[in-house]
Scaffold this motif. Structure first.
Motif, mmCIF file in Angstrom:
data_model
loop_
_atom_site.group_PDB
_atom_site.id
_atom_site.type_symbol
_atom_site.label_atom_id
_atom_site.label_comp_id
_atom_site.label_asym_id
_atom_site.label_seq_id
_atom_site.Cartn_x
_atom_site.Cartn_y
_atom_site.Cartn_z
ATOM 1 N N LEU A 216 0.833 -1.207 0.000
ATOM 2 C CA LEU A 216 0.000 0.000 0.000
ATOM 3 C C LEU A 216 0.867 1.255 0.000
ATOM 4 O O LEU A 216 0.649 2.185 -0.777
ATOM 5 N N LYS A 217 1.865 1.277 0.870
ATOM 6 C CA LYS A 217 2.750 2.439 0.976
ATOM 7 C C LYS A 217 3.572 2.617 -0.298
ATOM 8 O O LYS A 217 3.751 3.731 -0.788
ATOM 9 N N MET A 218 4.063 1.512 -0.832
ATOM 10 C CA MET A 218 4.891 1.575 -2.032
ATOM 11 C C MET A 218 4.071 2.026 -3.236
ATOM 12 O O MET A 218 4.542 2.807 -4.074
ATOM 13 N N HIS A 219 2.845 1.527 -3.336
ATOM 14 C CA HIS A 219 1.965 1.920 -4.434
ATOM 15 C C HIS A 219 1.741 3.431 -4.420
ATOM 16 O O HIS A 219 1.777 4.086 -5.473
ATOM 17 N N LYS A 220 1.521 3.994 -3.254
ATOM 18 C CA LYS A 220 1.306 5.440 -3.126
ATOM 19 C C LYS A 220 2.560 6.213 -3.542
ATOM 20 O O LYS A 220 2.490 7.220 -4.261
ATOM 21 N N LEU A 221 3.712 5.738 -3.114
ATOM 22 C CA LEU A 221 4.976 6.391 -3.463
ATOM 23 C C LEU A 221 5.199 6.372 -4.970
ATOM 24 O O LEU A 221 5.507 7.410 -5.584
ATOM 25 N N LEU A 222 5.026 5.212 -5.590
ATOM 26 C CA LEU A 222 5.250 5.091 -7.036
ATOM 27 C C LEU A 222 4.253 5.924 -7.823
ATOM 28 O O LEU A 222 4.611 6.581 -8.811
ATOM 29 N N LEU A 223 2.990 5.924 -7.389
ATOM 30 C CA LEU A 223 1.960 6.676 -8.096
ATOM 31 C C LEU A 223 2.245 8.173 -8.052
ATOM 32 O O LEU A 223 2.106 8.877 -9.058
ATOM 33 N N GLU A 224 2.661 8.657 -6.900
ATOM 34 C CA GLU A 224 2.949 10.096 -6.771
ATOM 35 C C GLU A 224 4.170 10.481 -7.603
ATOM 36 O O GLU A 224 4.217 11.576 -8.176
ATOM 37 N N LEU A 225 5.152 9.607 -7.687
ATOM 38 C CA LEU A 225 6.306 9.877 -8.550
ATOM 39 C C LEU A 225 5.877 9.924 -10.017
ATOM 40 O O LEU A 225 6.258 10.830 -10.757
ATOM 41 N N GLU A 226 5.080 8.954 -10.435
ATOM 42 C CA GLU A 226 4.633 8.898 -11.827
ATOM 43 C C GLU A 226 3.797 10.115 -12.212
ATOM 44 O O GLU A 226 3.792 10.529 -13.369
ATOM 45 N N ASN A 227 3.093 10.677 -11.244
ATOM 46 C CA ASN A 227 2.213 11.812 -11.528
ATOM 47 C C ASN A 227 2.942 13.154 -11.568
ATOM 48 O O ASN A 227 2.334 14.173 -11.916
ATOM 49 N N LEU A 228 4.220 13.177 -11.223
ATOM 50 C CA LEU A 228 4.974 14.425 -11.315
ATOM 51 C C LEU A 228 5.123 14.829 -12.778
ATOM 52 O O LEU A 228 5.356 13.995 -13.655
ATOM 53 N N GLU A 229 5.013 16.104 -13.031
ATOM 54 C CA GLU A 229 4.981 16.623 -14.406
ATOM 55 C C GLU A 229 6.207 16.233 -15.215
ATOM 56 O O GLU A 229 6.108 15.899 -16.400
ATOM 57 N N ASP A 230 7.389 16.258 -14.606
ATOM 58 C CA ASP A 230 8.626 16.047 -15.351
ATOM 59 C C ASP A 230 9.059 14.588 -15.424
ATOM 60 O O ASP A 230 10.067 14.269 -16.050
ATOM 61 N N VAL A 231 8.332 13.703 -14.765
ATOM 62 C CA VAL A 231 8.719 12.295 -14.716
ATOM 63 C C VAL A 231 8.220 11.562 -15.958
ATOM 64 O O VAL A 231 7.036 11.614 -16.300
ATOM 65 N N GLN A 232 9.142 10.896 -16.639
ATOM 66 C CA GLN A 232 8.804 10.099 -17.820
ATOM 67 C C GLN A 232 8.454 8.657 -17.449
ATOM 68 O O GLN A 232 7.530 8.080 -18.009
ATOM 69 N N SER A 233 9.211 8.067 -16.525
ATOM 70 C CA SER A 233 8.927 6.691 -16.120
ATOM 71 C C SER A 233 9.563 6.417 -14.764
ATOM 72 O O SER A 233 10.520 7.085 -14.357
ATOM 73 N N VAL A 234 9.010 5.413 -14.081
ATOM 74 C CA VAL A 234 9.495 5.014 -12.755
ATOM 75 C C VAL A 234 9.678 3.497 -12.756
ATOM 76 O O VAL A 234 8.821 2.760 -13.259
ATOM 77 N N HIS A 235 10.793 3.022 -12.212
ATOM 78 C CA HIS A 235 11.106 1.591 -12.214
ATOM 79 C C HIS A 235 11.509 1.157 -10.810
ATOM 80 O O HIS A 235 12.197 1.892 -10.093
ATOM 81 N N THR A 236 11.089 -0.048 -10.435
ATOM 82 C CA THR A 236 11.408 -0.553 -9.099
ATOM 83 C C THR A 236 11.638 -2.060 -9.137
ATOM 84 O O THR A 236 11.172 -2.748 -10.051
ATOM 85 N N ASN A 237 12.351 -2.548 -8.138
ATOM 86 C CA ASN A 237 12.514 -4.001 -8.001
ATOM 87 C C ASN A 237 11.562 -4.564 -6.938
ATOM 88 O O ASN A 237 11.670 -5.721 -6.565
ATOM 89 N N ALA A 238 10.621 -3.740 -6.480
ATOM 90 C CA ALA A 238 9.640 -4.190 -5.499
ATOM 91 C C ALA A 238 8.556 -5.006 -6.183
ATOM 92 O O ALA A 238 8.104 -4.684 -7.284
ATOM 93 N N VAL A 239 8.126 -6.070 -5.536
ATOM 94 C CA VAL A 239 6.987 -6.863 -6.004
ATOM 95 C C VAL A 239 5.836 -6.624 -5.047
ATOM 96 O O VAL A 239 5.900 -6.992 -3.873
ATOM 97 N N LEU A 240 4.803 -5.959 -5.550
ATOM 98 C CA LEU A 240 3.642 -5.628 -4.723
ATOM 99 C C LEU A 240 2.623 -6.757 -4.787
ATOM 100 O O LEU A 240 2.513 -7.454 -5.814
ATOM 101 N N VAL A 241 1.876 -6.961 -3.709
ATOM 102 C CA VAL A 241 0.804 -7.953 -3.743
ATOM 103 C C VAL A 241 -0.231 -7.500 -4.753
ATOM 104 O O VAL A 241 -0.443 -6.290 -4.969
ATOM 105 N N GLU A 242 -0.883 -8.463 -5.402
ATOM 106 C CA GLU A 242 -1.792 -8.120 -6.504
ATOM 107 C C GLU A 242 -2.982 -7.323 -6.028
ATOM 108 O O GLU A 242 -3.429 -6.385 -6.699
ATOM 109 N N LYS A 243 -3.553 -7.693 -4.909
ATOM 110 C CA LYS A 243 -4.726 -6.981 -4.383
ATOM 111 C C LYS A 243 -4.314 -6.140 -3.187
ATOM 112 O O LYS A 243 -4.007 -6.669 -2.122
ATOM 113 N N ILE A 244 -4.288 -4.819 -3.414
ATOM 114 C CA ILE A 244 -3.874 -3.922 -2.334
ATOM 115 C C ILE A 244 -5.100 -3.382 -1.613
ATOM 116 O O ILE A 244 -6.033 -2.947 -2.245
#
Length: 244
Positions: A216-244
């Protein structure tokens, strides 16, 4: 009131879809501009631009918008000052994150990226702090009905990292990034009836599995990064559970 509420929900959903499409268009337009700046405005001699134009076509971006982006990036115009800057950091439970940006104001961009990391329990690191945990590769994804034999015949002319069938039965080809544009042209010229998706992607070498709360916390972090105006893409080695 129920009818009004339903209309409001539909309108809200449409506004969110329009906002998402607008962000996608902005990212692709910026990529076109930088590609034209780096390699010139002619897609025939600029494979990076040609690939960006394919994304624009898939996203239904109007030709006028595309032409203006190419002009801004060409030598005919000095109005573009975009830089490609990458940021590395740590997310939840020590997971690694790489953020790719294109910006004309790196002070603003790094401030926004750092703020999102900090407020969501992550840390912005130094260059090189996590990049060794990833591989940069060219990726091609073909539909289920594409001939695997023909794909392999073309792909194996290059130094291929991997060819595999994905969960949805499509075929994925991963190549070294130096071969990406040459292989792109080869597929495009020889598989004329097959529409495929392609991009340069960042693949983790190993993964960190997160539990539901961490996801849940990681999903929020990644989503907020992706939504930044200057961000083209975000990549992580985290594996999130399918149903958050």
């Amino acid at each position: 009131m129920a009818g009004h509420s339903k209309w409001a929900n539909i309108q809200h959903r449409k506004n969110r879809q329009d906002e998402k499409k607008g962000r996608l268009w902005t990212k692709i337009i910026r990529e076109i501009t930088v590609s034209a700046k780096n390699g010139g405005p002619d897609p025939e001699s600029n494979a990076q631009l040609r690939a960006a134009l394919e994304k624009a076509s898939d996203a239904n971006i109007p030709k006028d918008n595309i032409n203006r982006a190419i002009h801004r990036g060409s030598k005919e115009s000095d109005s573009v000052n975009y830089e490609e800057i990458n940021y590395e950091g740590y997310g939840i439970n020590g997971s690694a994150i790489i953020v790719y940006t294109m910006t004309d104001n790196k002070v603003k961009t790094v401030s926004e990226v750092r703020h999102v990391f900090t407020k969501n329990g992550g840390n912005l690191g130094q260059n090189g702090s996590v990049s060794f945990l990833f591989k940069k590769l060219g990726q091609f994804v073909f539909p289920v009905d594409a001939s695997i034999e023909k794909i392999m015949e073309i792909a194996l002319q290059f130094d291929i990292e991997e060819i595999e069938t994905t969960d949805n039965k499509s075929t994925e080809v991963l190549c070294h990034v130096n071969d990406y544009f040459d292989l792109y042209d080869k597929f495009k010229n020889e598989l004329t009836e097959i529409k495929f998706n392609s991009d340069i992607v960042i693949k983790p070498i190993n993964f960190i599995k997160l539990n539901p709360e961490e996801s849940l916390k990681m999903h929020k972090l990644l989503l907020e990064l992706e939504n930044l105006e200057d961000v083209q893409s975000v990549h992580t080695n985290a594996v999130l559970v399918e149903k958050i």
